[in-house]
Design an enzyme around this catalytic site. Sequence first.
Site: not given
Length: 430
Positions: A48-49, A131, A134, A138, A189, A207
Amino acid sequence: MMRTRPLKVALLGCGVVGSEVTRIMTTHADDLAARIGAPVELVGIAVRRPDKVREGVPAELVTTDATALVKRGDIDVVIEVIGGIEPARTLITTAFEHGASVVSANKALVAADGAALHAAAEANGADLYYEAAVAGAIPLVRPLRESLAGDKVNRVLGIVNGTTNFILDKMDSTGAGYSEALDEATALGYAEADPTADVEGFDAAAKAAILAGIAFHTRVTIDDVHREGLTEVTAADIASAKRMGCTVKLLAICERAADGASVTARVHPAMIPLTHPLASVREAYNAVFVEAEAAGQLMFYGPGAGGAPTASAVLGDLVAVCRNKLAGATGPGESAYTRLPVSPMGAVVTRYHISLDVADKPGVLAQVATIFAEHGVSIDTVRQSGKDGEASLVIVTHRAADAALSSTVGALRELDTVRGVASIMRVEGE
């Protein structure tokens, strides 16, 4: 013998995950080619940017016209990591229509519209792999869809959101309240500026829908998943769990009914015994416990989010899809042959931990016990404490239906001696 003509790959989105996908495709190009049987070439990256600095991303590949990129006709695989419903859905279906297979990390889209996406892939002889949607790195989707395809899965129980697990872990280990633990998760974070999708359970519910659909070979959407977040979990709840030899986790639970005639899918906080494998999952890690008829109990554990772990899952799918392209075949599509209904939360049977604020006077416990008996909910243990005319009753039930427990609590609120219901939490994993 390796094919020399490269398979062409288009990337939609180049944020944290997309940048890692680009880096791995570049630095491990020779290994990927050896594993696939042909080189792979990244031929376009839609963003988008376009002016944003993206270290290691070739500027000549960047475009803002995602639609033109997926319509090229010479693209073998489209990797979608932009998230959300639109424009991702339109771009993915357009990619199928123009001969490309798709690798996606988009849990929200697959949980909401997976059946239509699978149908579009099948109609165009393409693959849809997800994959990474979820639990990050893992492996869960492929083991459920392929490794356990010959078995009967009865239950999937897991921690599938790292942010909420970090928050609850800090509340448990430090005694912090929810707000303080969330602030720490944000500072490190682990939590977004707007953490709603995580703390209110939307991420985990998406999930759960995907896992339930694959595990039980039936269609489950996010609208079928009962969802409760963790914003109401208090330090007192964590302390009560400790006194019971438990800890609190936000769990995604997908179950096949005992008679095999229906399934349930739910996300909510729950107390689990410290002896359960999921109780030891700390910080921002994810883990999923699978119970299958022949395989028994299996546990999958690891980092459930982040650029590199999620990119690892994306690249694993890319290798599989490219191999299918070379073989002129497609991998497993949707398996929904059982057509099992999804039962409402009221039908779910489990144990409960209820904390009541009551008047500290004779006969209160008898009144409360009578209400439980009248609604068919059996009491396992009771702990009472209090002084100065006020008391606390902590009751743990035997297994009961959610609907029965709800009617019990409603009746308790009508008692003059019950000042309030401090908390209600399910007890799982036993």
